[in-house]
Design an enzyme around this catalytic site. Structure first.
Site, PDB file in Angstrom:
ATOM      1  N   ARG A  77      21.382 -35.047  57.864  1.00  0.00           N
ATOM      2  CA  ARG A  77      21.611 -35.910  56.692  1.00  0.00           C
ATOM      3  C   ARG A  77      20.470 -36.898  56.461  1.00  0.00           C
ATOM      4  O   ARG A  77      19.900 -37.454  57.396  1.00  0.00           O
ATOM      5  CB  ARG A  77      22.903 -36.700  56.868  1.00  0.00           C
ATOM      6  CG  ARG A  77      23.121 -37.732  55.768  1.00  0.00           C
ATOM      7  CD  ARG A  77      24.498 -38.262  55.711  1.00  0.00           C
ATOM      8  NE  ARG A  77      24.899 -38.914  56.945  1.00  0.00           N
ATOM      9  CZ  ARG A  77      26.113 -39.398  57.154  1.00  0.00           C
ATOM     10  NH1 ARG A  77      27.042 -39.277  56.230  1.00  0.00           N
ATOM     11  NH2 ARG A  77      26.415 -39.979  58.284  1.00  0.00           N
ATOM     12  N   ARG A 108      30.159 -40.757  68.206  1.00  0.00           N
ATOM     13  CA  ARG A 108      31.133 -40.879  67.101  1.00  0.00           C
ATOM     14  C   ARG A 108      32.173 -39.770  67.170  1.00  0.00           C
ATOM     15  O   ARG A 108      33.352 -39.984  66.943  1.00  0.00           O
ATOM     16  CB  ARG A 108      30.418 -40.809  65.748  1.00  0.00           C
ATOM     17  CG  ARG A 108      29.742 -42.084  65.377  1.00  0.00           C
ATOM     18  CD  ARG A 108      28.645 -41.807  64.395  1.00  0.00           C
ATOM     19  NE  ARG A 108      29.112 -41.699  63.029  1.00  0.00           N
ATOM     20  CZ  ARG A 108      28.407 -41.112  62.067  1.00  0.00           C
ATOM     21  NH1 ARG A 108      27.256 -40.533  62.325  1.00  0.00           N
ATOM     22  NH2 ARG A 108      28.867 -41.079  60.844  1.00  0.00           N
TER      23      ARG A 108
HETATM   24  P1  AP5 Z   1      28.714 -37.217  53.706  1.00  0.00           P
HETATM   25  O1  AP5 Z   1      29.241 -37.089  52.338  1.00  0.00           O
HETATM   26  O2  AP5 Z   1      27.696 -38.273  53.982  1.00  0.00           O
HETATM   27  O3  AP5 Z   1      29.939 -37.312  54.751  1.00  0.00           O
HETATM   28  P2  AP5 Z   1      30.891 -38.516  55.095  1.00  0.00           P
HETATM   29  O4  AP5 Z   1      32.234 -37.964  55.339  1.00  0.00           O
HETATM   30  O5  AP5 Z   1      30.773 -39.597  54.063  1.00  0.00           O
HETATM   31  O6  AP5 Z   1      30.227 -38.931  56.472  1.00  0.00           O
HETATM   32  P3  AP5 Z   1      29.966 -40.355  57.121  1.00  0.00           P
HETATM   33  O7  AP5 Z   1      29.132 -40.123  58.346  1.00  0.00           O
HETATM   34  O8  AP5 Z   1      29.404 -41.326  56.113  1.00  0.00           O
HETATM   35  O9  AP5 Z   1      31.356 -40.758  57.529  1.00  0.00           O
HETATM   36  P4  AP5 Z   1      31.686 -41.774  58.566  1.00  0.00           P
HETATM   37  O10 AP5 Z   1      33.122 -41.893  58.318  1.00  0.00           O
HETATM   38  O11 AP5 Z   1      31.298 -41.511  59.949  1.00  0.00           O
HETATM   39  O12 AP5 Z   1      30.733 -42.998  58.212  1.00  0.00           O
HETATM   40  P5  AP5 Z   1      31.001 -44.346  57.437  1.00  0.00           P
HETATM   41  O13 AP5 Z   1      29.764 -44.703  56.755  1.00  0.00           O
HETATM   42  O14 AP5 Z   1      32.279 -44.290  56.671  1.00  0.00           O
HETATM   43  O15 AP5 Z   1      28.145 -35.782  54.140  1.00  0.00           O
HETATM   44  C1  AP5 Z   1      27.537 -35.601  55.409  1.00  0.00           C
HETATM   45  C2  AP5 Z   1      26.349 -34.628  55.258  1.00  0.00           C
HETATM   46  O16 AP5 Z   1      26.847 -33.341  54.885  1.00  0.00           O
HETATM   47  C3  AP5 Z   1      25.350 -35.025  54.160  1.00  0.00           C
HETATM   48  O17 AP5 Z   1      24.070 -34.685  54.600  1.00  0.00           O
HETATM   49  C4  AP5 Z   1      25.754 -34.152  52.947  1.00  0.00           C
HETATM   50  O18 AP5 Z   1      24.632 -33.865  52.146  1.00  0.00           O
HETATM   51  C5  AP5 Z   1      26.278 -32.904  53.650  1.00  0.00           C
HETATM   52  N1  AP5 Z   1      27.355 -32.256  52.908  1.00  0.00           N
HETATM   53  C6  AP5 Z   1      28.336 -32.845  52.165  1.00  0.00           C
HETATM   54  N2  AP5 Z   1      29.161 -31.918  51.647  1.00  0.00           N
HETATM   55  C7  AP5 Z   1      28.687 -30.708  52.080  1.00  0.00           C
HETATM   56  C8  AP5 Z   1      29.121 -29.349  51.884  1.00  0.00           C
HETATM   57  N3  AP5 Z   1      30.205 -29.062  51.144  1.00  0.00           N
HETATM   58  N4  AP5 Z   1      28.410 -28.377  52.496  1.00  0.00           N
HETATM   59  C9  AP5 Z   1      27.323 -28.669  53.255  1.00  0.00           C
HETATM   60  N5  AP5 Z   1      26.858 -29.925  53.459  1.00  0.00           N
HETATM   61  C10 AP5 Z   1      27.546 -30.944  52.879  1.00  0.00           C
HETATM   62  O19 AP5 Z   1      31.281 -45.321  58.657  1.00  0.00           O
HETATM   63  C11 AP5 Z   1      30.244 -45.646  59.563  1.00  0.00           C
HETATM   64  C12 AP5 Z   1      30.801 -46.533  60.659  1.00  0.00           C
HETATM   65  O20 AP5 Z   1      31.327 -47.744  60.090  1.00  0.00           O
HETATM   66  C13 AP5 Z   1      31.978 -45.935  61.453  1.00  0.00           C
HETATM   67  O21 AP5 Z   1      31.506 -45.125  62.514  1.00  0.00           O
HETATM   68  C14 AP5 Z   1      32.673 -47.211  61.949  1.00  0.00           C
HETATM   69  O22 AP5 Z   1      31.993 -47.772  63.047  1.00  0.00           O
HETATM   70  C15 AP5 Z   1      32.507 -48.167  60.766  1.00  0.00           C
HETATM   71  N6  AP5 Z   1      33.639 -48.085  59.811  1.00  0.00           N
HETATM   72  C16 AP5 Z   1      33.603 -47.638  58.535  1.00  0.00           C
HETATM   73  N7  AP5 Z   1      34.828 -47.702  57.973  1.00  0.00           N
HETATM   74  C17 AP5 Z   1      35.661 -48.201  58.931  1.00  0.00           C
HETATM   75  C18 AP5 Z   1      37.053 -48.472  58.958  1.00  0.00           C
HETATM   76  N8  AP5 Z   1      37.849 -48.248  57.897  1.00  0.00           N
HETATM   77  N9  AP5 Z   1      37.575 -48.956  60.111  1.00  0.00           N
HETATM   78  C19 AP5 Z   1      36.796 -49.208  61.191  1.00  0.00           C
HETATM   79  N10 AP5 Z   1      35.466 -48.960  61.230  1.00  0.00           N
HETATM   80  C20 AP5 Z   1      34.897 -48.453  60.098  1.00  0.00           C
END
Ligand code: AP5
Length: 213
Positions: free
Chosen positions: A127, A171
């Site tokens: 990504r 993660r």
């Molecule tokens: P992408 O769309 O970026 O996936 P995502 O589900 O948004 O992944 P994240 O890593 O952002 O989710 P996350 O939940 O770990 O992180 P967040 O920022 O929320 O797609 C991923 C990749 O796949 C991209 O390269 C895309 O191009 C590709 N792709 C997409 N669709 C595809 C398809 N159909 N086919 C092929 N490729 C595809 O959270 C980060 C951190 O913040 C967490 O670890 C935690 O520490 C904290 N945090 C955030 N929210 C909370 C909460 N509610 N409570 C507690 N801690 C939290």
């Protein structure tokens, strides 16, 4: 519309939420983006949360719930929102329900995107994120037309700190099973749609749109 989008790291929540906000006309509210932004700006929230994110663990409920409550109270969320990555615990889900109840509102849909773990790792390790608009790209699946530049806004692409190989493993180990109680919570409410997230991006979007129709 008030929509929640949940799924494991790399399931495609951010990718699909961005498509959906254009279709539905309500803002994407990503807890991950808000926390990363606070870290970039060096705010108290950023300092409080950086360590948790680098370790691959969840940020404490009390902090994230406060951030989301404030954000949803802003004017652009009056007609709805797409929550991306929140709630991730039953306590967060209850807090959201309570905030909506006070406003006389409720959720229209919870979209839970499911993707096998091996595919999640492939997605996260390739990504690249846009520094300006936050749009995710992928070195194989969603290539930038101009190397290093966002297809959406032309901003600079970078690799997230938590997308390093060792941190992806952390993660996965800590978060992959975490969603089960939240999914069970929403299954009981009747607004849950479980959407297979494998396949081309637009095909997955078609499944989400069909669930909302
Ligand atoms: P992408 O769309 O970026 O996936 P995502 O589900 O948004 O992944 P994240 O890593 O952002 O989710 P996350 O939940 O770990 O992180 P967040 O920022 O929320 O797609 C991923 C990749 O796949 C991209 O390269 C895309 O191009 C590709 N792709 C997409 N669709 C595809 C398809 N159909 N086919 C092929 N490729 C595809 O959270 C980060 C951190 O913040 C967490 O670890 C935690 O520490 C904290 N945090 C955030 N929210 C909370 C909460 N509610 N409570 C507690 N801690 C939290």
């Amino acid at each position: 519309m008030r929509i929640v989008m949940i799924g494991p790291p790399g399931a495609g929540k951010g990718t699909q939420a961005k498509l959906l906000q254009e279709r539905v006309g309500v803002p994407q509210v990503s807890t991950g983006d808000m926390l990363r932004d606070a870290q970039r700006r060096g705010t108290t929230l950023g300092k409080q949360t950086e360590e948790f994110m680098l370790k691959g663990s969840l940020v404490p409920d009390a902090i994230v719930i406060g951030v989301v409550e404030e954000r949803l109270a802003e004017g652009d969320c009056a007609d709805g929102f797409i929550l991306d990555g929140f709630p991730r615990t039953v306590e967060q889900a209850r807090a959201l329900d309570e905030q909506l109840r006070r406003r006389g509102e409720s959720l229209d849909a919870v979209l839970s995107i499911t993707v096998p773990e091996k595919e999640l790792v492939r997605r996260l390790s390739g990504r690249m994120m846009c520094r300006s608009c936050g749009a995710p790209h992928h070195r194989d699946f969603d290539r930038p037309a101009t190397p290093g530049r966002c297809n959406r806004c032309g901003g600079e692409l970078y690799q997230r700190e938590d997308d390093r190989e060792d941190r992806i493993a952390l993660r996965m180990a800590q978060q992959i099973g975490d969603m089960a109680p939240v999914i069970a919570y929403y299954r009981a409410t009747g607004v849950l749609h479980e959407i297979p997230g494998v396949g081309p991006r637009d095909e997955v979007f078609g499944r989400l749109a069909a669930a909302l129709a």
